[in-house]
Scaffold this active site. Structure first.
Site, PDB file in Angstrom:
ATOM      1  N   ASP A  51      26.386  56.319  61.647  1.00 49.59           N
ATOM      2  CA  ASP A  51      28.336  56.684  61.634  1.00 49.59           C
ATOM      3  C   ASP A  51      28.850  54.926  62.020  1.00 49.59           C
ATOM      4  OD1 ASP A  51      27.955  56.864  64.759  1.00 49.59           O
ATOM      5  OD2 ASP A  51      27.839  59.067  64.193  1.00 49.59           O
ATOM      6  N   LYS A  95      29.534  58.625  58.107  1.00 51.59           N
ATOM      7  CA  LYS A  95      29.736  60.339  58.196  1.00 51.59           C
ATOM      8  C   LYS A  95      30.374  60.973  58.252  1.00 51.59           C
ATOM      9  CE  LYS A  95      28.435  62.102  61.887  1.00 51.59           C
ATOM     10  NZ  LYS A  95      27.608  61.653  63.509  1.00 51.59           N
ATOM     11  N   HIS A 132      27.407  58.158  75.258  1.00 50.11           N
ATOM     12  CA  HIS A 132      27.986  58.331  74.557  1.00 50.11           C
ATOM     13  C   HIS A 132      28.897  57.870  73.454  1.00 50.11           C
ATOM     14  CE1 HIS A 132      29.003  59.704  69.705  1.00 50.11           C
ATOM     15  NE2 HIS A 132      29.789  60.491  70.512  1.00 50.11           N
ATOM     16  N   ARG A 146      30.186  63.298  74.550  1.00 50.73           N
ATOM     17  CA  ARG A 146      30.723  64.197  73.075  1.00 50.73           C
ATOM     18  C   ARG A 146      32.076  64.131  72.695  1.00 50.73           C
ATOM     19  NH1 ARG A 146      26.072  65.906  69.395  1.00 50.73           N
ATOM     20  NH2 ARG A 146      24.905  66.803  71.640  1.00 50.73           N
ATOM     21  N   GLN A 147      32.538  64.694  73.871  1.00 50.26           N
ATOM     22  CA  GLN A 147      34.058  65.437  73.919  1.00 50.26           C
ATOM     23  C   GLN A 147      34.947  64.499  74.721  1.00 50.26           C
ATOM     24  OE1 GLN A 147      34.212  69.849  74.837  1.00 50.26           O
ATOM     25  NE2 GLN A 147      32.061  69.853  74.504  1.00 50.26           N
ATOM     26  N   GLY A 201      20.460  84.595  86.730  1.00 47.49           N
ATOM     27  CA  GLY A 201      20.753  83.290  86.111  1.00 47.49           C
ATOM     28  C   GLY A 201      21.557  82.483  87.305  1.00 47.49           C
TER      29      GLY A 201
HETATM   30  C1  R5P Z   1      27.122  61.245  67.712  1.00 46.23           C
HETATM   31  O1  R5P Z   1      28.514  60.590  67.033  1.00 46.23           O
HETATM   32  C2  R5P Z   1      26.033  60.817  68.017  1.00 46.23           C
HETATM   33  O2  R5P Z   1      26.131  59.836  68.231  1.00 46.23           O
HETATM   34  C3  R5P Z   1      25.361  61.101  67.112  1.00 46.23           C
HETATM   35  O3  R5P Z   1      25.183  60.930  66.104  1.00 46.23           O
HETATM   36  C4  R5P Z   1      25.215  62.799  67.127  1.00 46.23           C
HETATM   37  O4  R5P Z   1      24.929  63.657  67.666  1.00 46.23           O
HETATM   38  C5  R5P Z   1      23.883  62.918  66.557  1.00 46.23           C
HETATM   39  O5  R5P Z   1      23.967  64.551  66.446  1.00 46.23           O
HETATM   40  P1  R5P Z   1      22.933  65.465  65.113  1.00 46.23           P
HETATM   41  O6  R5P Z   1      21.520  64.780  65.800  1.00 46.23           O
HETATM   42  O7  R5P Z   1      22.817  66.844  65.297  1.00 46.23           O
HETATM   43  O8  R5P Z   1      23.079  64.884  63.968  1.00 46.23           O
END
Ligand code: R5P
Length: 313
Positions: free
Chosen positions: A165, A188, A128, A94-95, A37
């Protein structure tokens, strides 16, 4: 000093399109993969050049990230004069904070290793979180694909832009502002990596066409839940979804397919593997080419950047 475009494997077709727009040939590069890998990249001579390494860190996120790091290092060791990491989709964004005790701030760790590997600057598209820029010690140019998405949309007068969301509200407002539309917001809660629960919708969607807007579609759970809440509030079927990044992992395609969606408009920040008549892919190559050309010539990118939310109050 020449502008050189080096492609990672996840960015091959996008980098080729960017290079075409810039009327340059992509710089030769290859990545060999060992049976265990491990990756071994190789680039040609880049001595003194202004180098742009194009590699989105979409799925498989960590593999693509390591490939980007090794390519940056290879460019540095090949004498590149200036190196910019062009990461159209930035995995780990996202983190951006510790969600719970004992967690990591993944976005910050990735920002650090990109700079350590040799990037002197980064170019991102609709990350994000806008907080991402402040996690980098190197300069970051954050571009937006909203105009690319807008150009593909044909909203009717009473369209409501739905943020699936709270995190998507800014993006939805940006889109709604350009379409002169109103915004509704879904509440959400994520219950697992592949499941979310959407309970409330704030705004008026009854008997109106809906445009769902998010930065990314990953498993499709968020879009699915938001669409179902909107329908439950009387939205017209035949909705449109728009998102910059189409990761479409796991059940992503099947989930979207099961919805009363007329169209999903996405971009090519990551390679879009699915081919469906309702899935429309718009290219960010002209946007990136414009940005790279301006950076190469030390010209301003101001009109390519997302509007400053503080300017609108
Ligand atoms: C999260 O807050 C992002 O903005 C997206 O809403 C999320 O990552 C989408 O992921 P999924 O399609 O798995 O719900």
């Amino acid at each position: 000093v020449s502008l050189r475009v080096v492609a990672g494997r996840a960015g091959r077709s996008l980098a080729a399109a960017v290079a075409r727009c810039l009327d340059v040939a992509p710089a030769p590069s290859s990545v060999e993969q060992f049976p265990d890998g491990e990756l071994r990249p190789r680039v040609g001579s880049l001595r003194g050049d202004d180098v742009y390494v194009v590699q989105p860190t979409g799925p498989p996120v960590s593999d693509n990230l390591v490939e980007l790091l090794l390519l940056l290092d290879a460019c540095r060791r090949s004498g590149a004069g200036r190196i910019t990491a062009v990461v159209p989709y930035f995995g780990y964004a996202r983190q951006d904070r510790r969600a719970r005790a004992g967690g990591a701030v993944g976005a910050r760790a990735v920002a650090d290793v990109l700079a350590a590997a040799g990037a002197g600057r980064a170019v991102l598209v609709d990350p994000h979180t806008t907080a991402l820029e402040s996690m980098f010690a190197i300069p970051v140019e954050v571009l937006t694909a909203v105009p690319v998405l807008i150009a593909a949309l044909a909203p009717s007068r009473d369209t409501v832009v739905v943020a699936p969301d709270l995190g998507a509200v800014k993006l939805a407002e940006q889109v709604a502002g350009q379409l002169d539309a109103t915004v509704a917001v879904v509440r959400k809660t994520r219950t697992s990596g592949v499941a979310v629960r959407a309970t409330h919708l704030v705004g008026e969607v009854a008997d109106r066409p809906v445009l769902l807007v998010d930065d990314m579609i990953s498993t499709g759970a968020t879009m699915e839940a938001a669409a179902r809440v909107a329908l439950a509030h009387g939205a017209r079927p035949g909705m449109t979804a728009a998102a910059t990044h189409a990761l479409l992992v796991s059940e992503g395609i099947a989930r979207l397919e099961a919805l009363p969606l007329d169209r999903a408009v996405v971009t090519d920040t990551v390679p879009v593997r699915a081919d469906r008549p309702w899935l429309e892919v718009r290219s960010v190559a002209p946007l990136l080419a414009d940005a790279l050309d301006r950076l190469h010539h030390d010209r301003s990118l101001d009109d390519l950047l997302p509007p400053d939310p503080s300017a609108t109050g």
